[in-house]
Design a protein around this motif. Structure first.
Motif, PDB file in Angstrom:
ATOM      1  N   GLU A  88       0.838  -1.210   0.000  1.00  0.00           N
ATOM      2  CA  GLU A  88       0.000   0.000   0.000  1.00  0.00           C
ATOM      3  C   GLU A  88       0.869   1.254   0.000  1.00  0.00           C
ATOM      4  O   GLU A  88       0.662   2.183  -0.787  1.00  0.00           O
ATOM      5  CB  GLU A  88      -0.897   0.028   1.242  1.00  0.00           C
ATOM      6  N   MET A  89       1.831   1.261   0.904  1.00  0.00           N
ATOM      7  CA  MET A  89       2.722   2.418   1.037  1.00  0.00           C
ATOM      8  C   MET A  89       3.561   2.574  -0.230  1.00  0.00           C
ATOM      9  O   MET A  89       3.743   3.694  -0.730  1.00  0.00           O
ATOM     10  CB  MET A  89       3.625   2.235   2.254  1.00  0.00           C
ATOM     11  N   ARG A  90       4.039   1.460  -0.763  1.00  0.00           N
ATOM     12  CA  ARG A  90       4.849   1.495  -1.983  1.00  0.00           C
ATOM     13  C   ARG A  90       4.041   2.081  -3.144  1.00  0.00           C
ATOM     14  O   ARG A  90       4.538   2.941  -3.882  1.00  0.00           O
ATOM     15  CB  ARG A  90       5.330   0.094  -2.349  1.00  0.00           C
ATOM     16  N   ASN A  91       2.817   1.622  -3.324  1.00  0.00           N
ATOM     17  CA  ASN A  91       2.002   2.084  -4.457  1.00  0.00           C
ATOM     18  C   ASN A  91       1.729   3.578  -4.388  1.00  0.00           C
ATOM     19  O   ASN A  91       1.756   4.283  -5.409  1.00  0.00           O
ATOM     20  CB  ASN A  91       0.688   1.302  -4.513  1.00  0.00           C
ATOM     21  N   GLU A  92       1.443   4.092  -3.192  1.00  0.00           N
ATOM     22  CA  GLU A  92       1.208   5.530  -3.050  1.00  0.00           C
ATOM     23  C   GLU A  92       2.474   6.325  -3.340  1.00  0.00           C
ATOM     24  O   GLU A  92       2.426   7.412  -3.930  1.00  0.00           O
ATOM     25  CB  GLU A  92       0.693   5.842  -1.638  1.00  0.00           C
ATOM     26  N   LEU A  93       3.602   5.767  -2.937  1.00  0.00           N
ATOM     27  CA  LEU A  93       4.880   6.444  -3.182  1.00  0.00           C
ATOM     28  C   LEU A  93       5.200   6.466  -4.679  1.00  0.00           C
ATOM     29  O   LEU A  93       5.675   7.485  -5.207  1.00  0.00           O
ATOM     30  CB  LEU A  93       5.995   5.734  -2.409  1.00  0.00           C
ATOM     31  N   VAL A  94       4.914   5.372  -5.376  1.00  0.00           N
ATOM     32  CA  VAL A  94       5.142   5.311  -6.822  1.00  0.00           C
ATOM     33  C   VAL A  94       4.282   6.347  -7.541  1.00  0.00           C
ATOM     34  O   VAL A  94       4.752   7.046  -8.451  1.00  0.00           O
ATOM     35  CB  VAL A  94       4.842   3.892  -7.365  1.00  0.00           C
ATOM     36  N   VAL A  95       3.020   6.468  -7.142  1.00  0.00           N
ATOM     37  CA  VAL A  95       2.121   7.461  -7.741  1.00  0.00           C
ATOM     38  C   VAL A  95       2.679   8.864  -7.524  1.00  0.00           C
ATOM     39  O   VAL A  95       2.681   9.700  -8.448  1.00  0.00           O
ATOM     40  CB  VAL A  95       0.702   7.340  -7.145  1.00  0.00           C
ATOM     41  N   LEU A  96       3.159   9.131  -6.320  1.00  0.00           N
ATOM     42  CA  LEU A  96       3.717  10.442  -6.001  1.00  0.00           C
ATOM     43  C   LEU A  96       4.949  10.743  -6.859  1.00  0.00           C
ATOM     44  O   LEU A  96       5.079  11.829  -7.422  1.00  0.00           O
ATOM     45  CB  LEU A  96       4.086  10.509  -4.520  1.00  0.00           C
ATOM     46  N   LEU A  97       5.841   9.768  -6.979  1.00  0.00           N
ATOM     47  CA  LEU A  97       7.053   9.962  -7.766  1.00  0.00           C
ATOM     48  C   LEU A  97       6.731  10.149  -9.244  1.00  0.00           C
ATOM     49  O   LEU A  97       7.334  10.982  -9.920  1.00  0.00           O
ATOM     50  CB  LEU A  97       7.997   8.766  -7.582  1.00  0.00           C
ATOM     51  N   ASN A  98       5.780   9.375  -9.750  1.00  0.00           N
ATOM     52  CA  ASN A  98       5.373   9.511 -11.155  1.00  0.00           C
ATOM     53  C   ASN A  98       4.764  10.881 -11.434  1.00  0.00           C
ATOM     54  O   ASN A  98       4.992  11.476 -12.489  1.00  0.00           O
ATOM     55  CB  ASN A  98       4.384   8.414 -11.533  1.00  0.00           C
ATOM     56  N   ALA A  99       3.973  11.358 -10.461  1.00  0.00           N
ATOM     57  CA  ALA A  99       3.360  12.689 -10.613  1.00  0.00           C
ATOM     58  C   ALA A  99       4.435  13.767 -10.661  1.00  0.00           C
ATOM     59  O   ALA A  99       4.356  14.710 -11.460  1.00  0.00           O
ATOM     60  CB  ALA A  99       2.390  12.949  -9.467  1.00  0.00           C
ATOM     61  N   LYS A 100       5.455  13.631  -9.825  1.00  0.00           N
ATOM     62  CA  LYS A 100       6.548  14.602  -9.822  1.00  0.00           C
ATOM     63  C   LYS A 100       7.318  14.559 -11.140  1.00  0.00           C
ATOM     64  O   LYS A 100       7.709  15.578 -11.686  1.00  0.00           O
ATOM     65  CB  LYS A 100       7.481  14.326  -8.630  1.00  0.00           C
ATOM     66  N   ASP A 101       7.541  13.325 -11.657  1.00  0.00           N
ATOM     67  CA  ASP A 101       8.236  13.184 -12.935  1.00  0.00           C
ATOM     68  C   ASP A 101       7.434  13.836 -14.059  1.00  0.00           C
ATOM     69  O   ASP A 101       7.987  14.482 -14.944  1.00  0.00           O
ATOM     70  CB  ASP A 101       8.456  11.703 -13.257  1.00  0.00           C
ATOM     71  N   GLN A 102       6.096  13.645 -14.033  1.00  0.00           N
ATOM     72  CA  GLN A 102       5.242  14.236 -15.059  1.00  0.00           C
ATOM     73  C   GLN A 102       5.272  15.755 -14.994  1.00  0.00           C
ATOM     74  O   GLN A 102       5.308  16.433 -16.019  1.00  0.00           O
ATOM     75  CB  GLN A 102       3.802  13.736 -14.892  1.00  0.00           C
ATOM     76  N   ASN A 103       5.273  16.289 -13.761  1.00  0.00           N
ATOM     77  CA  ASN A 103       5.348  17.742 -13.590  1.00  0.00           C
ATOM     78  C   ASN A 103       6.658  18.286 -14.158  1.00  0.00           C
ATOM     79  O   ASN A 103       6.684  19.339 -14.805  1.00  0.00           O
ATOM     80  CB  ASN A 103       5.230  18.112 -12.107  1.00  0.00           C
ATOM     81  N   LYS A 104       7.750  17.543 -13.898  1.00  0.00           N
ATOM     82  CA  LYS A 104       9.045  17.975 -14.420  1.00  0.00           C
ATOM     83  C   LYS A 104       9.044  17.963 -15.945  1.00  0.00           C
ATOM     84  O   LYS A 104       9.556  18.873 -16.589  1.00  0.00           O
ATOM     85  CB  LYS A 104      10.154  17.049 -13.897  1.00  0.00           C
ATOM     86  N   THR A 105       8.454  16.897 -16.524  1.00  0.00           N
ATOM     87  CA  THR A 105       8.373  16.785 -17.979  1.00  0.00           C
ATOM     88  C   THR A 105       7.562  17.939 -18.566  1.00  0.00           C
ATOM     89  O   THR A 105       7.953  18.544 -19.567  1.00  0.00           O
ATOM     90  CB  THR A 105       7.733  15.445 -18.383  1.00  0.00           C
ATOM     91  N   ASN A 106       6.422  18.243 -17.933  1.00  0.00           N
ATOM     92  CA  ASN A 106       5.572  19.342 -18.406  1.00  0.00           C
ATOM     93  C   ASN A 106       6.298  20.679 -18.339  1.00  0.00           C
ATOM     94  O   ASN A 106       6.191  21.507 -19.249  1.00  0.00           O
ATOM     95  CB  ASN A 106       4.285  19.408 -17.586  1.00  0.00           C
ATOM     96  N   GLN A 107       7.041  20.882 -17.235  1.00  0.00           N
ATOM     97  CA  GLN A 107       7.778  22.132 -17.080  1.00  0.00           C
ATOM     98  C   GLN A 107       8.862  22.266 -18.144  1.00  0.00           C
ATOM     99  O   GLN A 107       9.078  23.348 -18.703  1.00  0.00           O
ATOM    100  CB  GLN A 107       8.395  22.200 -15.679  1.00  0.00           C
ATOM    101  N   LYS A 108       9.546  21.151 -18.444  1.00  0.00           N
ATOM    102  CA  LYS A 108      10.586  21.171 -19.470  1.00  0.00           C
ATOM    103  C   LYS A 108       9.993  21.489 -20.840  1.00  0.00           C
ATOM    104  O   LYS A 108      10.557  22.248 -21.618  1.00  0.00           O
ATOM    105  CB  LYS A 108      11.306  19.821 -19.519  1.00  0.00           C
ATOM    106  N   GLN A 109       8.820  20.881 -21.109  1.00  0.00           N
ATOM    107  CA  GLN A 109       8.166  21.118 -22.398  1.00  0.00           C
ATOM    108  C   GLN A 109       7.723  22.571 -22.528  1.00  0.00           C
ATOM    109  O   GLN A 109       7.846  23.181 -23.590  1.00  0.00           O
ATOM    110  CB  GLN A 109       6.970  20.178 -22.561  1.00  0.00           C
ATOM    111  N   MET A 110       7.195  23.131 -21.416  1.00  0.00           N
ATOM    112  CA  MET A 110       6.772  24.532 -21.443  1.00  0.00           C
ATOM    113  C   MET A 110       7.961  25.452 -21.657  1.00  0.00           C
ATOM    114  O   MET A 110       7.909  26.411 -22.429  1.00  0.00           O
ATOM    115  CB  MET A 110       6.066  24.894 -20.130  1.00  0.00           C
ATOM    116  N   THR A 111       9.067  25.141 -20.955  1.00  0.00           N
ATOM    117  CA  THR A 111      10.277  25.948 -21.101  1.00  0.00           C
ATOM    118  C   THR A 111      10.801  25.871 -22.525  1.00  0.00           C
ATOM    119  O   THR A 111      11.179  26.884 -23.127  1.00  0.00           O
ATOM    120  CB  THR A 111      11.364  25.454 -20.132  1.00  0.00           C
ATOM    121  N   LYS A 112      10.794  24.656 -23.079  1.00  0.00           N
ATOM    122  CA  LYS A 112      11.254  24.457 -24.457  1.00  0.00           C
ATOM    123  C   LYS A 112      10.369  25.220 -25.436  1.00  0.00           C
ATOM    124  O   LYS A 112      10.848  25.863 -26.373  1.00  0.00           O
ATOM    125  CB  LYS A 112      11.241  22.972 -24.788  1.00  0.00           C
TER     126      LYS A 112
END
Length: 325
Positions: A258-282
């Motif tokens: 349970e704890m692992r799955n929530e942590l994976v979702v959190l990390l994936n969300a952060k990665d997606q935010n970083k990707t979106n920010q990079k795309q916006m900057t680009k």
């Protein structure tokens, strides 16, 4: 009652060059350095005929036998590498006493604290995902880790992988935890019993991450709940995982998965935010260049149109001149 401190025990104070000779198998191990010690004995980096190994030596035959059984069980978990592989089991007989020991695979790597130097703030979450994955496998096999702390963990690689160094605290589920360290023990913080169950290890896993942010650790104050919340909120590394850490500290997870799955979702969300920010900057960086390219394209089109018009006009003039002659 907290397990006895064995720091003054002879088995915890072997020095470089000391030799441990097996009573039954006659293997010789030469001490290079001590890797750590706990309530059940000490672990040393040793040399033997096949290279390097880690050797755990203690006073209590039952404790050593229990750990050996755990390592054997780990080796039977298909597709998973949990603890180090077992090399051999024997006794070391001296003039004063006989000490049980076992040799195991030496895991070459870095401590959590050394590994984190210069690493991004995402790495604690990544390592915790790996740890929770292994804990879930261990729990499914009917064991709790018990004495979960950075001293018993190592990061090997690359590819980087968190591994367990010492399984001395592993306890059969539903029994009393046989070995623990106060800072990582929920009983010490008034957060629950010392019963071997998944939530006990998950509390310790959260405290491992807190220890990564505060390597010197800290002592409990009168209001431990508020104290831990303040520590999490004050750390740039921890506050990004605050919701998950607080749930683990308060026993809100029944299973490591349970704890692992929530942590994976959190990390994936952060990665997606970083990707979106990079795309916006680009995209933003490309806008001026795009406008300039469009202007050049428009000028080129106008120039080409003018040339075509001029050519047609010249042809027309020659045609008219030919008609008049």
């Amino acid at each position: 009652m907290m397990p006895m401190d064995m720091s003054a025990s002879p088995v915890c104070n072997l020095t470089v060059g000391d030799e441990i000779r097996g009573k039954w198998n006659h293997s010789i191990y030469r001490v290079r350095r001590r890797l750590g010690y706990g309530a059940t004995g000490a672990v040393y980096l040793v040399e033997h005929k096949n290279g390097l190994a880690a050797l755990k030596i203690g006073h209590d035959q039952m404790s050593i036998t229990s750990e050996v059984n755990v390592l054997k069980r780990f080796s039977k978990v298909q597709g998973k590498v949990l603890g180090p592989s077992l090399v051999e089991v024997d006794d070391w007989q001296t003039r004063k006493a006989t000490y049980p020991f076992y040799a195991m695979e030496y895991l070459k790597g870095e401590t959590l604290f050394d590994f984190m130097k210069g690493k991004s703030l995402d790495w604690p979450g990544i390592l915790l995902v790996q740890l929770l994955t292994d804990l879930h496998t261990l729990h499914q096999a009917g064991w709790a880790f018990g004495d979960l702390k950075p001293d018993n963990l190592l990061v090997t690689g690359p590819p980087y992988r968190i591994r367990w160094m010492d399984v001395g605290g592993t306890t059969v589920m539903d029994r009393s935890i046989k070995e623990y360290t106060e800072f990582f023990d929920r009983g010490y913080w008034g957060k629950g019993s010392r019963k071997a169950e998944p939530s006990y290890d998950l509390f310790s896993a959260a405290m491992v991450m807190i220890n990564m942010a505060y390597p010197a650790r800290f002592t409990k104050r009168s209001d431990p709940d508020k104290q831990l919340q303040e520590k999490i909120a004050s750390s740039p590394m921890l506050k990004r995982y605050a919701v998950i850490l607080e749930k683990a500290l308060n026993g809100k997870y029944q299973y490591a998965e349970e704890m692992r799955n929530e942590l994976v979702v959190l990390l994936n969300a952060k990665d997606q935010n970083k990707t979106n920010q990079k795309q916006m900057t680009k995209s933003n960086n490309q806008k001026p260049a795009t406008r300039q390219a469009q202007k050049k394209k428009k000028k080129s089109f106008l120039a080409e149109t003018f040339l075509v018009f001029t050519f047609v006009f010249v042809v027309y003039l020659f045609y008219m001149l030919g008609q008049t002659m």
